[in-house]
Structure formats: C-alpha cells, structure tokens
Design a protein around this motif. Structure first.
Motif, PDB file in Angstrom:
ATOM      1  N   VAL A 278       0.842  -1.187   0.000  1.00 49.70           N
ATOM      2  CA  VAL A 278       0.000   0.000   0.000  1.00 49.70           C
ATOM      3  C   VAL A 278       0.882   1.242   0.000  1.00 49.70           C
ATOM      4  CG1 VAL A 278      -1.592   1.377   1.403  1.00 49.70           C
ATOM      5  CG2 VAL A 278      -2.017  -1.052   1.066  1.00 49.70           C
ATOM      6  N   ARG A 279       0.585   2.174  -0.904  1.00 50.99           N
ATOM      7  CA  ARG A 279       1.285   3.456  -0.956  1.00 50.99           C
ATOM      8  C   ARG A 279       0.247   4.556  -1.132  1.00 50.99           C
ATOM      9  NH1 ARG A 279       3.840   7.289  -4.353  1.00 50.99           N
ATOM     10  NH2 ARG A 279       5.960   7.851  -3.673  1.00 50.99           N
ATOM     11  N   ILE A 280       0.259   5.523  -0.220  1.00 54.71           N
ATOM     12  CA  ILE A 280      -0.745   6.582  -0.210  1.00 54.71           C
ATOM     13  C   ILE A 280      -0.040   7.927  -0.166  1.00 54.71           C
ATOM     14  CG2 ILE A 280      -2.707   7.567   1.052  1.00 54.71           C
ATOM     15  CD1 ILE A 280      -3.193   4.774   2.189  1.00 54.71           C
ATOM     16  N   GLU A 281      -0.541   8.884  -0.922  1.00 58.14           N
ATOM     17  CA  GLU A 281       0.045  10.225  -0.964  1.00 58.14           C
ATOM     18  C   GLU A 281      -0.938  11.245  -0.422  1.00 58.14           C
ATOM     19  OE1 GLU A 281       1.344  11.093  -4.894  1.00 58.14           O
ATOM     20  OE2 GLU A 281       2.766   9.424  -4.988  1.00 58.14           O
ATOM     21  N   GLY A 282      -0.426  12.173   0.355  1.00 53.79           N
ATOM     22  CA  GLY A 282      -1.244  13.272   0.847  1.00 53.79           C
ATOM     23  C   GLY A 282      -1.754  13.064   2.256  1.00 53.79           C
ATOM     24  N   ARG A 283      -1.682  14.125   3.047  1.00 51.77           N
ATOM     25  CA  ARG A 283      -2.023  14.041   4.471  1.00 51.77           C
ATOM     26  C   ARG A 283      -3.467  13.613   4.700  1.00 51.77           C
ATOM     27  NH1 ARG A 283      -0.058  19.118   7.443  1.00 51.77           N
ATOM     28  NH2 ARG A 283      -1.605  20.150   6.119  1.00 51.77           N
ATOM     29  N   ARG A 284      -4.410  14.150   3.926  1.00 56.72           N
ATOM     30  CA  ARG A 284      -5.817  13.795   4.130  1.00 56.72           C
ATOM     31  C   ARG A 284      -6.050  12.316   3.863  1.00 56.72           C
ATOM     32  NH1 ARG A 284      -9.957  12.286   1.625  1.00 56.72           N
ATOM     33  NH2 ARG A 284      -8.812  12.317  -0.352  1.00 56.72           N
ATOM     34  N   ALA A 285      -5.497  11.813   2.753  1.00 60.05           N
ATOM     35  CA  ALA A 285      -5.689  10.401   2.398  1.00 60.05           C
ATOM     36  C   ALA A 285      -5.008   9.482   3.412  1.00 60.05           C
ATOM     37  CB  ALA A 285      -5.157  10.140   0.991  1.00 60.05           C
ATOM     38  N   ILE A 286      -3.844   9.892   3.913  1.00 62.36           N
ATOM     39  CA  ILE A 286      -3.141   9.092   4.923  1.00 62.36           C
ATOM     40  C   ILE A 286      -3.971   8.992   6.193  1.00 62.36           C
ATOM     41  CG2 ILE A 286      -1.127   9.040   6.456  1.00 62.36           C
ATOM     42  CD1 ILE A 286       0.462  10.294   4.100  1.00 62.36           C
ATOM     43  N   GLY A 287      -4.533  10.111   6.626  1.00 60.28           N
ATOM     44  CA  GLY A 287      -5.356  10.104   7.823  1.00 60.28           C
ATOM     45  C   GLY A 287      -6.576   9.220   7.674  1.00 60.28           C
ATOM     46  N   ALA A 288      -7.219   9.275   6.513  1.00 58.50           N
ATOM     47  CA  ALA A 288      -8.397   8.443   6.276  1.00 58.50           C
ATOM     48  C   ALA A 288      -8.026   6.961   6.304  1.00 58.50           C
ATOM     49  CB  ALA A 288      -9.028   8.812   4.934  1.00 58.50           C
ATOM     50  N   TYR A 289      -6.895   6.634   5.715  1.00 56.55           N
ATOM     51  CA  TYR A 289      -6.483   5.227   5.686  1.00 56.55           C
ATOM     52  C   TYR A 289      -6.136   4.726   7.086  1.00 56.55           C
ATOM     53  CZ  TYR A 289      -4.032   0.940   4.522  1.00 56.55           C
ATOM     54  OH  TYR A 289      -3.648  -0.375   4.456  1.00 56.55           O
ATOM     55  N   LEU A 290      -5.394   5.512   7.838  1.00 52.33           N
ATOM     56  CA  LEU A 290      -5.016   5.096   9.191  1.00 52.33           C
ATOM     57  C   LEU A 290      -6.238   4.930  10.090  1.00 52.33           C
ATOM     58  CD1 LEU A 290      -1.804   7.257   9.759  1.00 52.33           C
ATOM     59  CD2 LEU A 290      -1.937   4.783   9.376  1.00 52.33           C
ATOM     60  N   THR A 291      -7.257   5.725   9.837  1.00 49.81           N
ATOM     61  CA  THR A 291      -8.503   5.580  10.601  1.00 49.81           C
ATOM     62  C   THR A 291      -9.216   4.290  10.226  1.00 49.81           C
ATOM     63  OG1 THR A 291      -8.789   7.978  10.796  1.00 49.81           O
ATOM     64  CG2 THR A 291     -10.758   6.617  11.058  1.00 49.81           C
ATOM     65  N   ASP A 292      -9.262   4.005   8.937  1.00 47.52           N
ATOM     66  CA  ASP A 292     -10.010   2.840   8.450  1.00 47.52           C
ATOM     67  C   ASP A 292      -9.283   1.523   8.714  1.00 47.52           C
ATOM     68  OD1 ASP A 292     -12.324   1.875   7.313  1.00 47.52           O
ATOM     69  OD2 ASP A 292     -11.529   1.886   5.273  1.00 47.52           O
ATOM     70  N   ALA A 293      -7.952   1.576   8.761  1.00 46.74           N
ATOM     71  CA  ALA A 293      -7.163   0.346   8.896  1.00 46.74           C
ATOM     72  C   ALA A 293      -6.686   0.090  10.314  1.00 46.74           C
ATOM     73  CB  ALA A 293      -5.959   0.410   7.950  1.00 46.74           C
ATOM     74  N   VAL A 294      -7.183   0.861  11.275  1.00 48.29           N
ATOM     75  CA  VAL A 294      -6.736   0.678  12.652  1.00 48.29           C
ATOM     76  C   VAL A 294      -7.040  -0.743  13.119  1.00 48.29           C
ATOM     77  CG1 VAL A 294      -8.906   1.511  13.671  1.00 48.29           C
ATOM     78  CG2 VAL A 294      -6.786   1.653  14.975  1.00 48.29           C
ATOM     79  N   GLY A 295      -6.068  -1.352  13.770  1.00 47.86           N
ATOM     80  CA  GLY A 295      -6.219  -2.716  14.240  1.00 47.86           C
ATOM     81  C   GLY A 295      -5.803  -3.756  13.229  1.00 47.86           C
ATOM     82  N   LEU A 296      -5.853  -3.415  11.939  1.00 47.38           N
ATOM     83  CA  LEU A 296      -5.356  -4.318  10.897  1.00 47.38           C
ATOM     84  C   LEU A 296      -3.861  -4.117  10.687  1.00 47.38           C
ATOM     85  CD1 LEU A 296      -8.119  -4.314   8.127  1.00 47.38           C
ATOM     86  CD2 LEU A 296      -7.395  -6.244   9.535  1.00 47.38           C
ATOM     87  N   LEU A 297      -3.434  -2.851  10.612  1.00 46.24           N
ATOM     88  CA  LEU A 297      -2.012  -2.566  10.568  1.00 46.24           C
ATOM     89  C   LEU A 297      -1.428  -2.895  11.938  1.00 46.24           C
ATOM     90  CD1 LEU A 297      -2.146   0.882   8.757  1.00 46.24           C
ATOM     91  CD2 LEU A 297      -1.243  -1.256   7.786  1.00 46.24           C
ATOM     92  N   PRO A 298      -0.344  -3.655  12.011  1.00 47.65           N
ATOM     93  CA  PRO A 298       0.127  -4.141  13.316  1.00 47.65           C
ATOM     94  C   PRO A 298       0.677  -3.068  14.232  1.00 47.65           C
ATOM     95  CG  PRO A 298       1.653  -4.756  11.568  1.00 47.65           C
ATOM     96  CD  PRO A 298       0.432  -4.207  10.895  1.00 47.65           C
ATOM     97  N   TYR A 299       0.939  -1.870  13.720  1.00 45.64           N
ATOM     98  CA  TYR A 299       1.449  -0.781  14.543  1.00 45.64           C
ATOM     99  C   TYR A 299       0.355   0.207  14.913  1.00 45.64           C
ATOM    100  CZ  TYR A 299       1.923   0.451   9.620  1.00 45.64           C
ATOM    101  OH  TYR A 299       1.687   0.595   8.274  1.00 45.64           O
ATOM    102  N   THR A 300      -0.910  -0.197  14.773  1.00 47.90           N
ATOM    103  CA  THR A 300      -2.039   0.643  15.161  1.00 47.90           C
ATOM    104  C   THR A 300      -2.944  -0.110  16.127  1.00 47.90           C
ATOM    105  OG1 THR A 300      -3.482  -0.112  13.350  1.00 47.90           O
ATOM    106  CG2 THR A 300      -2.014   1.746  12.888  1.00 47.90           C
ATOM    107  N   GLY A 301      -3.646   0.642  16.950  1.00 45.26           N
ATOM    108  CA  GLY A 301      -4.625   0.039  17.847  1.00 45.26           C
ATOM    109  C   GLY A 301      -4.068  -0.344  19.199  1.00 45.26           C
ATOM    110  N   ALA A 302      -4.923  -0.907  20.019  1.00 43.85           N
ATOM    111  CA  ALA A 302      -4.570  -1.271  21.390  1.00 43.85           C
ATOM    112  C   ALA A 302      -3.458  -2.306  21.420  1.00 43.85           C
ATOM    113  CB  ALA A 302      -5.796  -1.823  22.105  1.00 43.85           C
ATOM    114  N   GLY A 303      -2.603  -2.189  22.419  1.00 45.83           N
ATOM    115  CA  GLY A 303      -1.533  -3.158  22.607  1.00 45.83           C
ATOM    116  C   GLY A 303      -0.246  -2.837  21.883  1.00 45.83           C
ATOM    117  N   THR A 304      -0.223  -1.764  21.108  1.00 45.04           N
ATOM    118  CA  THR A 304       1.008  -1.389  20.408  1.00 45.04           C
ATOM    119  C   THR A 304       1.866  -0.490  21.281  1.00 45.04           C
ATOM    120  OG1 THR A 304      -0.139   0.479  19.350  1.00 45.04           O
ATOM    121  CG2 THR A 304      -0.030  -1.598  18.124  1.00 45.04           C
ATOM    122  N   ALA A 305       3.179  -0.596  21.110  1.00 50.59           N
ATOM    123  CA  ALA A 305       4.110   0.197  21.912  1.00 50.59           C
ATOM    124  C   ALA A 305       5.402   0.405  21.143  1.00 50.59           C
ATOM    125  CB  ALA A 305       4.400  -0.496  23.240  1.00 50.59           C
TER     126      ALA A 305
END
Length: 287
Positions: free
Chosen positions: A196-223
């Motif tokens: 996955v490659r995304i350009e632009g701050r708005r699109a990055i924010g939308a993706y990080l919101t939608d993919a939370v918990g699927l990406l291993p560095y997002t969501g509860a339990g990450t450190a």
C-alpha cells in the motif's frame, strides 16, 4: 554498489560508514566486516528469531555463510535515515546470500564511537517466499523476549523521540486524524507487506482511521520498543501484544518543520493470511 543510495535524510558520517560496511560485507571480507562491530555487538533477525548475542557468535555466523555466497552477489543499502548514534537502513541482499530469494530489509542500527553495537533486521517473509521461509524460523516461544533495546537508550535525538511518541500515541489510540496532523501536506505513506502506498495528508489520515487494528502498529496493545535517528530521519521499532504480528519497524523521514514527509513500515507479512492483506489493500481505495 548496485544502486544509488538515498541519504538525503542521513548525515554524511553515517552514510559513509554504512556504505563502506556493505561494500566490505559484499566483498566477503570477514575480518573487515567484523571490524565494523563493537565487541559487545548484538545482532537479531526479527523475522527468523535468530539472536547472535556476541561478537564471536556474529563472527561465526559470517564465517559460515560468506564462503558460499554466489559470485557477484551483494548486500547493499538503498536508503539511510539518521546519524552515527542510530539509524534505520533499508537494504537488499541478493539471492543466494541467505537463501534462494532476495531479501529486502529494514535494519535498526545503533552505534557507539562509530561501531555497531546493535543491529535488528526486519523483513517480510512473504517477499522471501513462504516455502523458502519454512524451517528457518525459530518457534514462537524461542524468539528473544527483548531485542537489546535497554542497552542502547538515548541514541536518538529529542526531536525524533517526540515525533515517535506523538505518532505512536495517536496510532495506538486509533486516532488517524491526529496522526495525520504530524505529516506534511504532500507526505507519502508506505506499508511494504501490504504493498500500500498513499500520498497526501488527508488520504493518509483516512487510511489510518479505516485500517486501525489491521495494521500491526495501530490500535490497542502497540508500543514503541526503540526510537532511532535524528531531526533528519530515523524511525522506531514497535511491539504489538494483540494480533498476529508482534513486532516490526517504521522508518520516518522529516521535513525542515519536523513533520513526517515519508513513512515506510516493514513487518513480517507471513504472519497474516491473504484475507488480511486484501483487506488492507481495499481500505486504501478512495471514495
């Protein structure tokens, strides 16, 4: 050298040091290669779980593999982020060095007086090939419990630690919008295992919101395990106590205003199924 090295987000000193290291390693110069490591050096392969806890173990490792490397094979850096305190280096091992397939890795490297004291390499087992990976990985319960991070505290700059703290905090809370505010307007987000490659701050924010918990560095339990680099670039190693991927690394490039201009994440995609990777790709579709 197989390719030009992107060192725009690294100091000249660390670039020269790492370029010489990889050239020496590719030349199969065992003594020369080992001269780049401190006597208390530790090397960990974060995908296989191999832990070489001393200079002598690392020497024995290279002594075993180097004589069998194919002619014209090479290990070479592609991108370097940081300085001679600590850095993230993206590099390639051509086929035959450590298996029948090439390896594309992201290494966390800590230095002391110009010598490597700690190196942890992260890579995607799927890119290597699932069949090639079989039999090489240590059992999960035999992976090292820690990666030597306690022995190298304070090797990153205050600026990088702040960026890492703010980013990891937002990602851990699932706050994609908050994370996006740390990026430059034309930033690039790359997640290597999901392609996955995304350009632009708005699109990055939308993706990080939608993919939370699927990406291993997002969501509860990450450190954050360990932060690396300076005001130019670096990144952080992460841990995740929930989900199938317990570890990985995130490379960060910073602009002159200390905003993230490029993020590149590397983790072991062999730990998730095809459906997870497809879901990560689908979430990148803009509507």
């Amino acid at each position: 050298m197989h390719t030009a090295v992107d060192a725009f987000h690294a100091t000249l000193e660390v670039t020269e040091r790492l370029v010489r290291f990889f050239k020496t390693k590719s030349a199969q110069d065992l003594a020369g290669t080992m001269a780049f490591f401190a006597r208390r050096a530790r090397y960990i392969d974060a995908t296989l779980g191999w832990d070489l806890g001393s200079w002598s173990e690392l020497h024995a490792f290279f002594a075993q593999y180097m004589p069998g490397w194919p002619k014209n094979s090479a290990s070479y850096p592609v991108r370097i982020l940081g300085d001679l305190r600590s850095a993230v280096v993206f590099f390639t091992d051509t086929a035959g060095l450590f298996g029948p397939s090439e390896l594309r890795l992201a290494g966390a490297v800590d230095f002391e007086r110009g010598l490597i004291t700690r190196q942890v390499d992260y890579w995607d087992g799927r890119h290597f090939g699932l069949e090639n990976l079989a039999g090489l990985q240590m059992p999960t319960d035999q992976f090292p419990a820690e990666f030597g991070e306690k022995a190298v505290t304070g090797t990153s700059s205050v600026i990088m630690r702040r960026v890492v703290r703010d980013l990891a905090g937002s990602l851990g809370r699932g706050d994609g919008a908050g994370a996006a505010r740390l990026f430059s307007p034309d930033a690039v987000f790359e997640d290597a295992p999901s392609h996955v490659r995304i350009e632009g701050r708005r699109a990055i924010g939308a993706y990080l919101t939608d993919a939370v918990g699927l990406l291993p560095y997002t969501g509860a339990g990450t450190a954050v395990r360990h932060a690396l680099g300076n005001e130019l670039g670096g990144g952080f190693e992460f841990t995740a106590s929930e989900g199938p991927v317990p570890r990985g690394i995130v490379g960060l490039e910073l602009d002159r205003w200390q905003r993230i201009s490029r993020l590149t994440a590397m983790w072991d995609g062999s730990l998730v199924d095809d459906a997870t990777l497809l879901s990560l790709a689908q979430r990148a579709i803009e509507r």
